[in-house]
Design an enzyme around this catalytic site. Structure first.
Site, PDB file in Angstrom:
ATOM      1  N   THR A   1       0.880  -1.162   0.000  1.00 19.00           N
ATOM      2  CA  THR A   1       0.000   0.000   0.000  1.00 19.00           C
ATOM      3  C   THR A   1       0.913   1.206   0.000  1.00 19.00           C
ATOM      4  O   THR A   1       2.034   1.121   0.497  1.00 19.00           O
ATOM      5  CB  THR A   1      -0.870   0.026   1.280  1.00 19.00           C
ATOM      6  OG1 THR A   1      -1.634  -1.170   1.359  1.00 19.00           O
ATOM      7  CG2 THR A   1      -1.811   1.211   1.298  1.00 19.00           C
TER       8      THR A   1
ATOM      9  N   ARG B   1     -12.538  -8.384  -4.172  1.00 21.52           N
ATOM     10  CA  ARG B   1     -12.105  -8.155  -2.789  1.00 21.52           C
ATOM     11  C   ARG B   1     -11.693  -6.705  -2.609  1.00 21.52           C
ATOM     12  O   ARG B   1     -10.969  -6.133  -3.408  1.00 21.52           O
ATOM     13  CB  ARG B   1     -10.941  -9.069  -2.446  1.00 21.52           C
ATOM     14  CG  ARG B   1     -10.385  -8.895  -1.019  1.00 21.52           C
ATOM     15  CD  ARG B   1      -9.187  -7.983  -0.981  1.00 21.52           C
ATOM     16  NE  ARG B   1      -8.584  -7.906   0.356  1.00 21.52           N
ATOM     17  CZ  ARG B   1      -7.628  -7.053   0.688  1.00 21.52           C
ATOM     18  NH1 ARG B   1      -7.182  -6.179  -0.203  1.00 21.52           N
ATOM     19  NH2 ARG B   1      -7.122  -7.049   1.911  1.00 21.52           N
TER      20      ARG B   1
ATOM     21  N   GLY C   1      -0.784  -2.914   5.690  1.00 18.19           N
ATOM     22  CA  GLY C   1      -0.651  -4.214   6.331  1.00 18.19           C
ATOM     23  C   GLY C   1      -1.762  -5.162   5.939  1.00 18.19           C
ATOM     24  O   GLY C   1      -2.317  -5.074   4.838  1.00 18.19           O
ATOM     25  N   HIS C   2      -2.122  -6.071   6.847  1.00 24.28           N
ATOM     26  CA  HIS C   2      -3.163  -7.055   6.574  1.00 24.28           C
ATOM     27  C   HIS C   2      -4.520  -6.368   6.587  1.00 24.28           C
ATOM     28  O   HIS C   2      -5.038  -5.988   7.640  1.00 24.28           O
ATOM     29  CB  HIS C   2      -3.114  -8.180   7.609  1.00 24.28           C
ATOM     30  CG  HIS C   2      -4.100  -9.266   7.341  1.00 24.28           C
ATOM     31  ND1 HIS C   2      -5.202  -9.493   8.135  1.00 24.28           N
ATOM     32  CD2 HIS C   2      -4.162 -10.191   6.335  1.00 24.28           C
ATOM     33  CE1 HIS C   2      -5.898 -10.506   7.644  1.00 24.28           C
ATOM     34  NE2 HIS C   2      -5.290 -10.956   6.563  1.00 24.28           N
ATOM     35  N   GLY C   3      -5.083  -6.193   5.415  1.00 20.02           N
ATOM     36  CA  GLY C   3      -6.261  -5.352   5.248  1.00 20.02           C
ATOM     37  C   GLY C   3      -7.463  -5.776   6.061  1.00 20.02           C
ATOM     38  O   GLY C   3      -8.168  -4.941   6.636  1.00 20.02           O
TER      39      GLY C   3
END
Length: 333
Positions: free
Chosen positions: A191, A219, A243-245
């Site tokens: 990102t 998604r 990071g981890h969405g």
């Protein structure tokens, strides 16, 4: 947890005084995504790209531009750089297509704009700003967002021109490994984002991404979601996350960090509390950049690395890994 701060003592010594009594500094901080370790062969290119983006944003502020102008300009630079997962160079979904997300917010009045699942737009952050300024809405998605782009005169860029050989190989590798992304292993999380404070004391953020490689078609992650992928409020600060969405969405990471600022925490403390909560609750790894209303800033991450750069008072600081900060003065002319 890794932290980048504006001084060796841990934070600026600017007191939390009312805005009317302080001399507002121009500040821009950018990030290039929290993920696994960046290969040595790419580090120089990534470092160069992130420094250029921060410098671009700062130069916009120096020329009298707003915080919104600065974050849009910085993120546009990163979207145009194939080393980053946004715009040109976005990772591919399970069908081998690009689906991009972006958002932007003005801390002055909480105006916000976002787009998701757009395909043929070279700079989604520019489209997000148009949503903010030219529609009564905050969020457009898919075909509706692309139709709006056409109505606004934004040219379509064929999707194949946004795809790189590196992203093709990345998808092939993921399909062979057959690995769904885990919260504590954000190897595919890329990102880009920026936060800024302008001469009028206004704050803004922008975040843009291609998402995660080999994701299901349709998604949408945290990046276009106000409060998760970023937030800006002149009374508190501005944040952009990475990071981890799915984990970031569940804890509303950006607004969570600013909640801690609201409770009187320093930017360093606020970032630590927010990221630690996400990690302890969900095993989610990530990072964020944060500026408060007095110009204190921090870049912090729990992932293996996070390219970042910041400019304040004409001084550029940048890094990728823990204890890897380079500093130089920008030209004064």
């Amino acid at each position: 947890m890794a932290t980048a701060r504006p001084s060796s003592c841990g934070r600026d010594s600017v007191p939390a005084t009312p805005r009317a009594s302080i001399d507002v500094s121009l500040v821009v901080v950018v990030h290039g995504g929290g993920a696994s370790n960046i290969s040595p062969g790419r580090k120089e290119l990534v470092s160069e790209g992130i420094a250029k983006a921060a410098t671009e944003g700062y130069n916009i502020l120096k020329a009298g531009g707003s915080a919104v102008d600065a974050v849009e300009g910085a993120v546009t630079m990163l979207e145009n750089d194939p080393e980053f997962n946004a715009g040109y160079g976005s990772v591919l979904n399970a069908d081998g297509d690009i689906e991009m997300d972006a958002s932007i917010m003005d801390g002055k009045d909480l105006s916000a704009g976002a787009v998701s699942a757009v395909r043929c737009i070279a700079n989604p952050v520019k489209l997000a700003r148009l949503v903010m300024e030219k529609t009564p809405h905050c969020f457009l998605t898919g075909r509706g967002a692309e139709k709006f782009a056409a109505d606004m005169g934004i040219p379509q860029t064929p999707a194949e021109k946004l795809i790189t050989e590196r992203t093709k190989k990345h998808l092939e590798k993921e399909k062979l490994e057959k690995g769904a992304q885990k919260a504590d292993c954000p190897k595919n999380s890329g990102t880009v984002g920026a936060v800024a404070l302008d001469c009028k004391g206004n704050l803004a953020y922008a975040t843009s991404t291609g998402g995660i490689v080999n994701k299901m078609v349709g998604r949408v992650g945290d990046s276009p979601c106000i409060g998760a992928g970023g937030y800006a409020d002149n009374n508190l600060g501005a944040v952009s996350t990475t990071g981890h969405g799915e984990s970031i969405l569940k804890v509303n990471l950006a607004r969570l960090a600013l909640f801690h600022v609201e409770q009187g925490k320093t930017v360093d403390e606020a970032a630590t509390l927010a990221l630690d909560y996400m990690k302890s609750k969900l095993k989610g790894l990530g990072g964020l950049i944060l500026i408060n209303k007095t110009g204190d800033w921090v870049a912090k991450w729990t992932s293996a690395s996070m390219p970042w750069a910041a400019v304040k008072n004409g001084k550029l600081q940048a890094g990728i890994d823990l204890c890897e900060t380079k500093t130089r003065n920008l030209p004064t002319c």
